[in-house]
Design an enzyme around this catalytic site. Structure first.
Site, short mmCIF file in Angstrom:
data_model
loop_
_atom_site.label_atom_id
_atom_site.label_comp_id
_atom_site.label_asym_id
_atom_site.label_seq_id
_atom_site.Cartn_x
_atom_site.Cartn_y
_atom_site.Cartn_z
N SER A 1 -10.97 28.85 4.51
CA SER A 1 -10.84 29.91 5.50
C SER A 1 -9.78 30.91 5.05
CB SER A 1 -10.44 29.32 6.85
OG SER A 1 -10.06 30.35 7.75
N HIS B 1 -15.10 31.08 4.22
CA HIS B 1 -15.21 31.08 5.67
C HIS B 1 -14.41 32.26 6.20
CE1 HIS B 1 -16.06 29.02 9.51
NE2 HIS B 1 -14.87 29.44 9.89
N ASP C 1 -13.21 34.17 9.43
CA ASP C 1 -13.02 34.08 10.87
C ASP C 1 -12.91 35.47 11.48
OD1 ASP C 1 -12.81 31.18 11.44
OD2 ASP C 1 -11.13 31.29 10.04
N MET D 1 -12.43 37.35 14.93
CA MET D 1 -11.98 37.13 16.31
C MET D 1 -11.71 38.48 16.96
SD MET D 1 -9.22 34.07 15.68
CE MET D 1 -9.42 32.87 14.37
N HIS E 1 -17.79 33.32 10.68
CA HIS E 1 -17.69 32.56 11.93
C HIS E 1 -17.27 33.55 13.01
CE1 HIS E 1 -15.39 29.21 14.31
NE2 HIS E 1 -16.42 29.68 14.97
N MET F 1 -16.23 34.54 16.36
CA MET F 1 -15.61 34.13 17.62
C MET F 1 -15.40 35.38 18.45
SD MET F 1 -12.97 31.29 16.08
CE MET F 1 -12.92 32.04 14.44
N MET G 1 -16.69 22.40 16.28
CA MET G 1 -15.28 22.74 16.23
C MET G 1 -14.43 21.50 16.46
SD MET G 1 -14.96 25.92 15.44
CE MET G 1 -13.19 26.02 15.71
N GLY H 1 -9.69 29.92 17.65
CA GLY H 1 -8.80 31.05 17.92
C GLY H 1 -7.55 31.09 17.09
N PHE H 2 -7.08 29.94 16.59
CA PHE H 2 -5.85 29.92 15.82
C PHE H 2 -5.95 28.88 14.71
CE2 PHE H 2 -4.56 31.55 19.94
CZ PHE H 2 -3.76 32.63 19.60
N GLY I 1 -4.06 26.23 11.84
CA GLY I 1 -2.91 25.33 11.82
C GLY I 1 -2.89 24.28 12.91
N ASP J 1 -14.69 22.51 11.55
CA ASP J 1 -13.69 23.55 11.37
C ASP J 1 -12.49 23.23 12.25
OD1 ASP J 1 -12.18 25.84 11.13
OD2 ASP J 1 -13.68 27.19 11.97
N GLY J 2 -11.34 22.99 11.59
CA GLY J 2 -10.11 22.78 12.33
C GLY J 2 -9.40 21.50 11.94
N GLY J 3 -8.20 21.64 11.39
CA GLY J 3 -7.38 20.48 11.08
C GLY J 3 -7.85 19.66 9.89
N GLY K 1 -8.20 25.69 5.84
CA GLY K 1 -7.35 26.86 5.68
C GLY K 1 -6.07 26.54 4.95
N SER K 2 -5.07 26.03 5.68
CA SER K 2 -3.78 25.73 5.07
C SER K 2 -3.88 24.62 4.04
CB SER K 2 -2.76 25.36 6.15
OG SER K 2 -3.23 24.27 6.94
#
Length: 239
Positions: A13, A36, A38, A40, A69, A71, A140, A145-146, A148, A178-180, A200-201
């Protein structure tokens, strides 16, 4: 994006990338399966990132396919324009669509793969009949929306139900999460049945994003081991 359930795909991402140098940041992840992106709008989600003009420019310079993606609110109007920009895949949130089947068909008609995303609180069961209309289902694993945020393990049963439905239907639909996603959580998500992973990170937060991609891919593929064995050697049924 319609990868085999046994093929681990890593889609970094750019939400975690350096937005001042996005072209250079894309070059650092040339071994990824897709980028990816994002999008928003500060309406569907509280954050605000980039829109269609920036994505169109990214499409022109990216060395690998783009997976948007979205959003955003009013997604039935805007999503087809991302397909027209030449993106490989466009994913919309079912919560933002008034006519998700129509939208999925329109994205495919315009040359993009159709993805549909579900927020954590949105059940998957009402949409399983839509699987033939989709190329990818995004579960998800954080609130959208955010970046991290920590991976929500409570989503693992939902991923398992989605994978069982895909395998039972015989359609070739990728399951993205997607996420974590980290080197540790990717194994849990892969074991549950996801095969496309947004990170992402865990990619851009490392000294070498390319090495991070390979490490994530190896861990995800390793977690597929028991599932691959089961799929390739199903339990014999009694005569």
């Amino acid at each position: 994006m319609s990868a085999s359930p046994l093929n681990c795909c890593i889609n970094p991402s750019i939400l975690s990338a350096d937005f001042v140098n996005l072209e250079a940041e894309l070059a650092r992840i040339g071994n990824a399966d897709a980028v990816h992106v994002d999008v928003m709008d500060s309406h569907f989600v509280p954050n605000l990132t980039i829109g269609l003009p920036v994505v169109e420019r990214l499409q022109k310079v990216s060395p690998i396919p783009l997976d948007a993606h979205l959003m955003i609110a009013n997604v039935d109007r805007w999503a087809p324009q991302y397909a027209d920009a030449g993106l490989s895949s466009v994913t919309f949130h079912v919560e933002a669509s008034n006519a998700p089947i129509k939208l999925a068909r329109e994205l495919r008609a315009r040359g993009a793969k159709a993805g549909m995303a579900l927020r954590p609180a949105t059940p998957v069961e009402p949409y399983l009949d839509m699987l033939p209309e989709l190329d990818m289902l995004l579960i998800m694993t954080v609130e959208p929306g955010f970046g991290g945020q920590a991976f929500l393990d409570v989503m693992l049963p939902k991923i398992r139900r989605a994978r069982a439905a895909v395998e039972g239907s015989g359609v070739n639909v990728a399951i993205q999460v997607d996420g974590g996603i980290t080197e540790e959580t990717i194994m849990r998500a892969a074991e549950a049945g996801a095969n496309v992973f947004v990170a992402g990170s865990a990619v851009y937060g490392k000294p070498s994003p390319a090495d991070a991609i390979e490490s994530l891919r190896a861990n995800g593929q390793l977690a597929f081991g028991p599932r691959a064995l089961h799929l390739n050697n199903p339990t014999p049924q009694p005569a």
